[in-house]
Write an enzyme that holds these catalytic residues in place. Structure first.
Site, short mmCIF file in Angstrom:
data_model
loop_
_atom_site.label_atom_id
_atom_site.label_comp_id
_atom_site.label_asym_id
_atom_site.label_seq_id
_atom_site.Cartn_x
_atom_site.Cartn_y
_atom_site.Cartn_z
N GLY A 264 0.80 -1.22 0.00
CA GLY A 264 0.00 0.00 0.00
C GLY A 264 0.83 1.27 0.00
N SER B 132 -6.98 -9.56 -2.05
CA SER B 132 -7.27 -8.62 -0.95
C SER B 132 -6.29 -7.44 -0.92
CB SER B 132 -7.19 -9.37 0.39
OG SER B 132 -5.87 -9.82 0.62
N ASN B 133 -5.22 -7.49 -1.72
CA ASN B 133 -4.28 -6.37 -1.79
C ASN B 133 -4.80 -5.24 -2.69
OD1 ASN B 133 -1.54 -8.70 -2.25
ND2 ASN B 133 -2.40 -7.97 -0.33
N LEU B 134 -5.66 -5.58 -3.64
CA LEU B 134 -5.95 -4.67 -4.75
C LEU B 134 -6.76 -3.45 -4.32
CD1 LEU B 134 -6.70 -7.20 -7.63
CD2 LEU B 134 -4.54 -6.17 -6.99
N GLN B 135 -7.42 -3.51 -3.17
CA GLN B 135 -8.20 -2.39 -2.65
C GLN B 135 -7.33 -1.16 -2.39
OE1 GLN B 135 -7.40 -2.42 0.89
NE2 GLN B 135 -8.92 -1.10 1.90
N LYS C 38 5.00 -9.62 -6.37
CA LYS C 38 4.74 -8.18 -6.32
C LYS C 38 5.87 -7.37 -6.96
CE LYS C 38 1.69 -7.90 -2.32
NZ LYS C 38 1.48 -7.33 -0.98
N CYS D 10 -2.49 -4.93 8.59
CA CYS D 10 -3.73 -4.50 7.96
C CYS D 10 -4.68 -5.68 7.77
CB CYS D 10 -3.43 -3.84 6.61
SG CYS D 10 -2.53 -2.30 6.78
N CYS E 234 19.10 5.53 23.76
CA CYS E 234 18.47 4.70 22.72
C CYS E 234 19.33 3.47 22.41
CB CYS E 234 18.29 5.53 21.44
SG CYS E 234 17.78 4.54 20.03
N CYS F 256 20.84 4.07 18.65
CA CYS F 256 21.82 5.09 18.26
C CYS F 256 22.52 5.73 19.45
CB CYS F 256 21.15 6.18 17.41
SG CYS F 256 20.01 7.21 18.35
ZN LIG Z 1 17.90 6.10 18.37
#
Ligand SMILES: [Zn+2]
Length: 249
Positions: free
Chosen positions: A40, A68-71, A85, A187, A243, A246
């Site tokens: 999507g 079901s992907n085509l929507q 794909k 989804c 973090c 990083c």
């Molecule tokens: Zn980070």
């Protein structure tokens, strides 16, 4: 023959913009982008960036087109059901712009594959739908210094941001999600309204053009979109010194 393109004619509306011009268009033409996920989000990202004249693409997806992907996955058509794909997308992209080079990666890439495949890449665009791959692409971006544009869309909610590791104090995806053990809601489980992926994917494509023109705008900014109320919220994202992705650890 019709497969000859006229560069100046094709990109005239962009070259006309003083912020792009001949030099900017050349910069886009010389750029190479890795798009991970041809669903999507990947659909509008690839369609717009190919049309805009980015020169070289790698598109990664190991999945097959399902009805079901085509929507919402508008790069795939009804007659592509069952096809890979990556192959289905590459066909459309070459039809839009025969100038651009499109390489398909139609297998599941691990971390080492991503490092290898980004050697000649200027920008990574995350159009996947699962946290493990998002964390992996974030790590690849941190290790290689290649900027990353990230998008997500589910139900009526979308978000978009980018990470430019070379900018001072640039946050990373794990500054946003420090906990790697997040459940991936998909989804398929939760549902998603069709144009939402177009809104978010097009924002990703726009930021990609900005980054390739040395004008990144979403580094340290997360835009959240609520499709029910049509409301955008801008969230500041600062680098987290603790973090796990990083920080100093
Ligand atoms: Zn980070």
């Amino acid at each position: 023959m019709m497969n000859q393109t006229n560069y100046n004619e094709r990109y005239s509306r962009q070259i006309k913009l003083p912020q792009i011009g001949e030099d900017g268009q050349k910069k886009l033409h010389q750029a190479s982008v890795l798009i991970v996920g041809m669903g999507g989000l990947g659909s509008p990202v690839a369609l717009y960036l190919v049309a805009a004249g980015i020169g070289r693409f790698k598109i990664a997806d190991f999945d097959h087109v399902d009805e079901s992907n085509l929507q919402r996955q508008v790069i795939h058509h009804h007659n592509n059901i069952g096809q890979l794909k990556a192959e289905s997308a590459a066909g459309k992209l070459k039809a839009i712009n025969p100038d651009v080079k499109v390489e398909t990666l139609d297998y599941s890439l691990d971390y080492a594959d991503f490092i290898e495949q980004t050697r000649d890449i200027d920008l990574i665009i995350d159009c996947t739908d699962n946290f493990p791959t998002r964390f992996e692409l974030n790590q690849v971006s941190r290790e290689t210094g290649i900027p990353l544009v990230s998008g997500a869309a589910i139900r009526w909610e979308g978000q978009v941001t980018s990470f430019v590791p070379k900018l001072p104090e640039s946050p990373c995806y794990q500054c946003l999600y420090p906990n790697r053990d997040l459940e991936s809601a998909t989804c398929a489980m939760e549902g998603v309204v069709a144009p939402l992926v177009g809104v978010i994917g097009t924002m990703q494509a726009m930021e990609a053009v900005n980054i390739l023109l040395d004008n990144p705008q979403l580094n340290g900014v997360v835009w959240l979109f609520d499709a029910r109320s049509m409301d955008w919220q801008r969230m500041q994202l600062n680098r987290n010194p603790q973090c796990p992705g990083c920080g100093e650890g």
